[in-house]
Write a protein that holds these residues in place. Sequence first.
Motif, PDB file in Angstrom:
ATOM      1  N   MET A   1       0.748  -0.909  -0.116  1.00 19.02           N
ATOM      2  CA  MET A   1       0.084  -0.125   0.011  1.00 19.02           C
ATOM      3  C   MET A   1       0.873   1.141  -0.039  1.00 19.02           C
ATOM      4  O   MET A   1       0.804   1.964  -0.736  1.00 19.02           O
ATOM      5  N   THR A  23      10.269   8.217 -10.120  1.00 13.27           N
ATOM      6  CA  THR A  23       9.641   9.261  -9.523  1.00 13.27           C
ATOM      7  C   THR A  23       8.398   9.613 -10.229  1.00 13.27           C
ATOM      8  O   THR A  23       7.584   9.940  -9.728  1.00 13.27           O
ATOM      9  N   SER A  24       8.682   9.918 -11.637  1.00  8.15           N
ATOM     10  CA  SER A  24       7.648  10.378 -12.476  1.00  8.15           C
ATOM     11  C   SER A  24       6.758   9.719 -13.353  1.00  8.15           C
ATOM     12  O   SER A  24       5.845  10.071 -14.099  1.00  8.15           O
ATOM     13  N   ARG A  25       7.084   8.592 -13.874  1.00  8.22           N
ATOM     14  CA  ARG A  25       6.568   7.759 -14.695  1.00  8.22           C
ATOM     15  C   ARG A  25       5.863   6.473 -14.367  1.00  8.22           C
ATOM     16  O   ARG A  25       4.991   5.760 -15.074  1.00  8.22           O
ATOM     17  N   ILE A  26       6.156   6.085 -13.240  1.00  9.48           N
ATOM     18  CA  ILE A  26       5.546   4.762 -12.534  1.00  9.48           C
ATOM     19  C   ILE A  26       5.054   4.975 -11.120  1.00  9.48           C
ATOM     20  O   ILE A  26       5.219   6.169 -10.685  1.00  9.48           O
ATOM     21  N   SER A  27       4.013   4.134 -11.016  1.00  9.23           N
ATOM     22  CA  SER A  27       3.291   4.392  -9.595  1.00  9.23           C
ATOM     23  C   SER A  27       3.861   3.263  -8.714  1.00  9.23           C
ATOM     24  O   SER A  27       4.207   2.355  -8.937  1.00  9.23           O
ATOM     25  N   PRO A  50      12.186  14.825  -3.869  1.00  8.86           N
ATOM     26  CA  PRO A  50      11.745  15.091  -2.785  1.00  8.86           C
ATOM     27  C   PRO A  50      11.924  13.619  -1.808  1.00  8.86           C
ATOM     28  O   PRO A  50      11.526  12.409  -2.096  1.00  8.86           O
TER      29      PRO A  50
ATOM     30  N   MET B   1       4.714  17.899  -3.844  1.00  9.33           N
ATOM     31  CA  MET B   1       5.475  16.951  -3.386  1.00  9.33           C
ATOM     32  C   MET B   1       4.536  15.739  -2.860  1.00  9.33           C
ATOM     33  O   MET B   1       4.707  14.602  -3.171  1.00  9.33           O
ATOM     34  N   SER B  24      -2.630   3.303 -10.790  1.00  7.02           N
ATOM     35  CA  SER B  24      -1.701   2.278 -10.919  1.00  7.02           C
ATOM     36  C   SER B  24      -0.985   2.886 -12.225  1.00  7.02           C
ATOM     37  O   SER B  24       0.066   1.979 -12.493  1.00  7.02           O
ATOM     38  N   ARG B  25      -1.147   3.896 -12.851  1.00  6.86           N
ATOM     39  CA  ARG B  25      -0.308   3.976 -14.102  1.00  6.86           C
ATOM     40  C   ARG B  25       0.132   5.341 -14.267  1.00  6.86           C
ATOM     41  O   ARG B  25       0.981   5.779 -15.143  1.00  6.86           O
ATOM     42  N   ILE B  26      -0.150   6.329 -13.344  1.00  5.46           N
ATOM     43  CA  ILE B  26       0.436   7.717 -13.320  1.00  5.46           C
ATOM     44  C   ILE B  26       0.988   7.881 -11.828  1.00  5.46           C
ATOM     45  O   ILE B  26       0.665   7.276 -10.888  1.00  5.46           O
ATOM     46  N   SER B  27       1.913   8.851 -11.811  1.00 11.20           N
ATOM     47  CA  SER B  27       2.494   9.248 -10.540  1.00 11.20           C
ATOM     48  C   SER B  27       2.084  10.478 -10.206  1.00 11.20           C
ATOM     49  O   SER B  27       1.651  11.464 -10.865  1.00 11.20           O
ATOM     50  N   PRO B  50      -6.814   1.686  -1.768  1.00 16.49           N
ATOM     51  CA  PRO B  50      -6.240   2.197  -0.636  1.00 16.49           C
ATOM     52  C   PRO B  50      -6.398   3.702  -0.402  1.00 16.49           C
ATOM     53  O   PRO B  50      -6.179   4.413  -0.949  1.00 16.49           O
ATOM     54  N   GLN B 286      -1.502  12.225 -16.677  1.00 17.55           N
ATOM     55  CA  GLN B 286      -0.062  12.753 -16.073  1.00 17.55           C
ATOM     56  C   GLN B 286      -0.067  14.255 -16.208  1.00 17.55           C
ATOM     57  O   GLN B 286       0.489  14.833 -15.306  1.00 17.55           O
TER      58      GLN B 286
END
Lengths: 343, 343, 343, 343
Positions: A1, A23-27, A50, B1, B24-27, B50, B286
């Motif tokens: 989680m 950091t920016s492209r996956i979760s 960060p 942040m 699940s697919r973007i941050s 969650p 995104q």
Amino acid sequence: MSDLKIAVLGVGMMGADHVARITSRISGARVVVVNDYLTDKAEAVAAGVPGCRAVGDPLDAIADPEVDAVVIATPGSTHEKQLLACLEHGKPVLCEKPLTTDVETSLAVVKREAELGKRLIQVGFMRRFDHEYAQLKALLDAGEFGEALVLHCAHRNPAVPPNFDSAIIVRDSLVHEVDVARFLFGEEIASVQIIRPAANPGAPQGLQDPQIAIFKTVSGKHVDVEVFVTTGVAYEVRTELVGEKGSAMIGLDVGLVRKTSPGSWGGQITPSFKERFGQAYDTEFQRWVDAVARGGTTGDYTDGPTAWDGYAAAAVCEAGVESLNTGLPVEVTLADRGSIEGA
Amino acid sequence: MSDLKIAVLGVGMMGADHVARITSRISGARVVVVNDYLTDKAEAVAAGVPGCRAVGDPLDAIADPEVDAVVIATPGSTHEKQLLACLEHGKPVLCEKPLTTDVETSLAVVKREAELGKRLIQVGFMRRFDHEYAQLKALLDAGEFGEALVLHCAHRNPAVPPNFDSAIIVRDSLVHEVDVARFLFGEEIASVQIIRPAANPGAPQGLQDPQIAIFKTVSGKHVDVEVFVTTGVAYEVRTELVGEKGSAMIGLDVGLVRKTSPGSWGGQITPSFKERFGQAYDTEFQRWVDAVARGGTTGDYTDGPTAWDGYAAAAVCEAGVESLNTGLPVEVTLADRGSIEGA
Amino acid sequence: MSDLKIAVLGVGMMGADHVARITSRISGARVVVVNDYLTDKAEAVAAGVPGCRAVGDPLDAIADPEVDAVVIATPGSTHEKQLLACLEHGKPVLCEKPLTTDVETSLAVVKREAELGKRLIQVGFMRRFDHEYAQLKALLDAGEFGEALVLHCAHRNPAVPPNFDSAIIVRDSLVHEVDVARFLFGEEIASVQIIRPAANPGAPQGLQDPQIAIFKTVSGKHVDVEVFVTTGVAYEVRTELVGEKGSAMIGLDVGLVRKTSPGSWGGQITPSFKERFGQAYDTEFQRWVDAVARGGTTGDYTDGPTAWDGYAAAAVCEAGVESLNTGLPVEVTLADRGSIEGA
Amino acid sequence: MSDLKIAVLGVGMMGADHVARITSRISGARVVVVNDYLTDKAEAVAAGVPGCRAVGDPLDAIADPEVDAVVIATPGSTHEKQLLACLEHGKPVLCEKPLTTDVETSLAVVKREAELGKRLIQVGFMRRFDHEYAQLKALLDAGEFGEALVLHCAHRNPAVPPNFDSAIIVRDSLVHEVDVARFLFGEEIASVQIIRPAANPGAPQGLQDPQIAIFKTVSGKHVDVEVFVTTGVAYEVRTELVGEKGSAMIGLDVGLVRKTSPGSWGGQITPSFKERFGQAYDTEFQRWVDAVARGGTTGDYTDGPTAWDGYAAAAVCEAGVESLNTGLPVEVTLADRGSIEGA
């Protein structure tokens, strides 16, 4: 989680890109520690993320209690020690190829992991996550082509760094096609032969480029690969699978836009591996993060090529380098996988 | 942040997919609230994410202090009220098309937002984020084709739900091509004509399908669109731009794998908009999340089509529905943009 | 058994090419007489062909007892008189389009031929003999696409002679697409509308280019045509047929060699109609010669478009020129074919 | 000026097709004599061609004073005697491959022709007349690809006659790629290696299919060829040339019509060599007839592959058959061309 907390070892071009990716492209993951032998570089990268700090020693980074998992993007010569440390700490690791720089140490890593009874190591053969290769594999496994018989590959780079020598072409470029062949055919390579055609006049003096590699798999399937790394053209990776019931080609690189201009039609061609395989890296990392999250339950922290795949590739490349000198086929000898994995 | 906390209104097919996308697919974002008029459905979706809860009233969800931003994926008839609520609470909102269901209310939303002096609304014309359209636009803007002159579009669906009528084809399908034409040409559409060819024998009784739409832009550029929503074939979206110095086509849908089978060559064709535009939705979200993060500073919380774009599309479609009956060109009249945005 | 002896009237670019075609590229025929209003030119051409002489008057050439059949490649304004002479002498004739320069005289020719009860006239719509159009037609007739619904055509020239005006674009360029639509759909065109988009900045002052033509057939099928004759690019002719069960495109002009060069992939594009339709002309002539050989038995000396096809095309183009001024649809009225052919 | 009068020896499938070709598809020649060991067949073919008679003995046909030139389409075992007879009578001859069935007799024919000081023999490697190969060669010679480095070829048949054995694949199929490599690279092949992959399960018992051939030219250029004659798919011939400045592919077989059908896009693929190379045969024959017409002046009665090309191909194939057994590279030794042609 909560997000997977990752240490990235090595923040050169590849490592820095992995930091941005996580950091920016996956979760589901973030980078909490970075390390590089150039400490300034590590500090600079950490400052841009960060909650991330730089750690001076890669082994400290691995051992750090905040770190859940490790990405290795350091030079190959340091991989063995770092991989063994990850294993000692029971930390999942995604290691850029090569696994290690020679067959012996690769096998040692394979054996150590097997003793632990958990799959903690994934090797960064990212092509398996590329949409084109994945779809080709899916069609093949679905029986679309009947039995696979022959594989033709071309691997072309516009240029290579000045330090490239003929053996590096085998270890760094050809190695990807080794994994592609093993992945698509689902069997080991039994012998490898490197043919040395007349060299490209534009290649640096002394570099054997192009090279033609011939693989024979254990069941006798044929693979040929043209590796040509000074084409001056683009990054081209093409694979044609010939099967019993038809054939298929990926990598024709038709591009997004089909243009018609005075006198010609066509499109742009992919300049580098970043454009060609950016999606594959993103998918590889997302799926690795997801696999690690499931690993506590399954004991399998990978979603792709394992330490064995890294070892087998090393063995084929070592045979390839030997054949580079003689031009004759060289047999590839692998350890007995069953006895190791049953350990 | 810290992650942007999002409420998703409507968790039907599109909304549920957006929840998965954000999760699940973007941050940089997560879903904290979901809402649907089917409360069971909302509860079920919330249970799978969650830290997410279901809220019974969409206006409560918008007002919820935990919510930073809103995604609207409810039926179009509810958009006006929800958009105005977002504006009242100063919350950035990504609203699936249509902006609202008629020109008048669309214009009211545009004006209300303009009065606030912040761009809080983005409309979900996701094609602008598709790699192919984006590259075509970039090539055009770079002068590759000289002045753009003509645009040919085809929009084909294999099938449509039973409730589709001839006007819905204009409002739901053609509307995408309206935005594509405005996006690529960078100017408004001045008139629209819908031609009614002999209908597809396989189309439901009474449905005018295919339809041919002709747009004329304010500077006189020509656009034609074939909209054909009962092809039985696949989801095909193709655009050819003809310019002063050459032309370009996107959407030939050449697929990933080029197969050769007994008697034929070719590949698979995209079955639905999900495969065709999945990447575009991911990119859209995104980039919207990133734009919202910057919005506190810039006052512009969008990274794409604005409320005006939604209003202009509504105006063109309303003229299109009128032309559907007569077959004659109908002029499109827009409000004076300068006086509104200067408000 | 012995060669068909042909008179070629007009030895400008097209006529001279036909002389070479009959002499060197097809079998069963030879040129015995040539005629041109420029007598020097006719003499020069005759000198290059064994057994061929120049004749000063086209009507003498037609009447010449050595001449079995006639090819008309003179300016359109002279066609009527020459065609009627061929009919009077009972000589088969292959007449380059247009049949005649107006609807009235075209109809007169149709009626005169019908009175004779023999099909002596073939009109030079050579696209019907092009491999691509022929295969598309064959697939359509075999039911591959179900019922044909819509046709999209593009007709692009890199440049046109200085004398081209907006109406000539209709009569000389669009006319080919008129025949293509009638050929593929197998029915007459009921109305035509010419839309005038903002002109290509590179087109000569006053020339309406591009033009968009909209045809509606008698059963309501839709055809749109982009005619753009100052593209500066190449000779591009593309047709997409959309049917009930699928669609098909010809003319993508993929060329023979797919090249990969620094930064781009693609091929060469056809520079002019000679490369694009050279094969079609050869096939047209060979099949016409063969049809004429059979004609004594069948009474039908053609293997392609008839005088009626020439007349119908003229009627559509006349309506097109009228629409060019108004932009509105213009109905096409044809004579009653049954009563004429039953004559 | 008058037609070239030709004797066609052998009227099996190929020979009968050549009779039709000369009679109906090219100009400047006609068939006056046919011969076959099946006299009924020869009579039947002669009956269908005006002015043609059957002659019982091929040597009588060659000697016949009405005969200007000879086409040999008999089994390879009879070629030597027939070719020598043509040389004795000074008659130009177009001989289907192979020149003769072994290297020794091929060389004898080369030497006999050289002694006569006239080029009377052309060998039927028709691919040199195919539009695609011709254009590739033209681009290469124009410097488009810089220096040629590597050639990848694929030669696939859907099926072969029951009598095909592994060596016939080399002699009958691979031989075409031998000529293609020599033609494109413009140099001789120095060694050949045949690799035997695991066989196609669908191939007849005992047939080594596919085979992979590796050529090395005298300057060290690499050629690889996949020969696969039981694919069950279609007739596929593809060649990729890789050069110093780019690469090019021919034979992608994109067909004439690009279809979109439920779930897929693509086109038809060429079923047999007749569709693929029909144009090449026509062009070959027309140009040979034209070359023979010029031969009285130039002493060179060919417009393509010479007796030497037939001999060199035989030498490469003989080495290939030897390598088929060992899998090892076999050197190709050729006679000294200069001393023969200077004879």
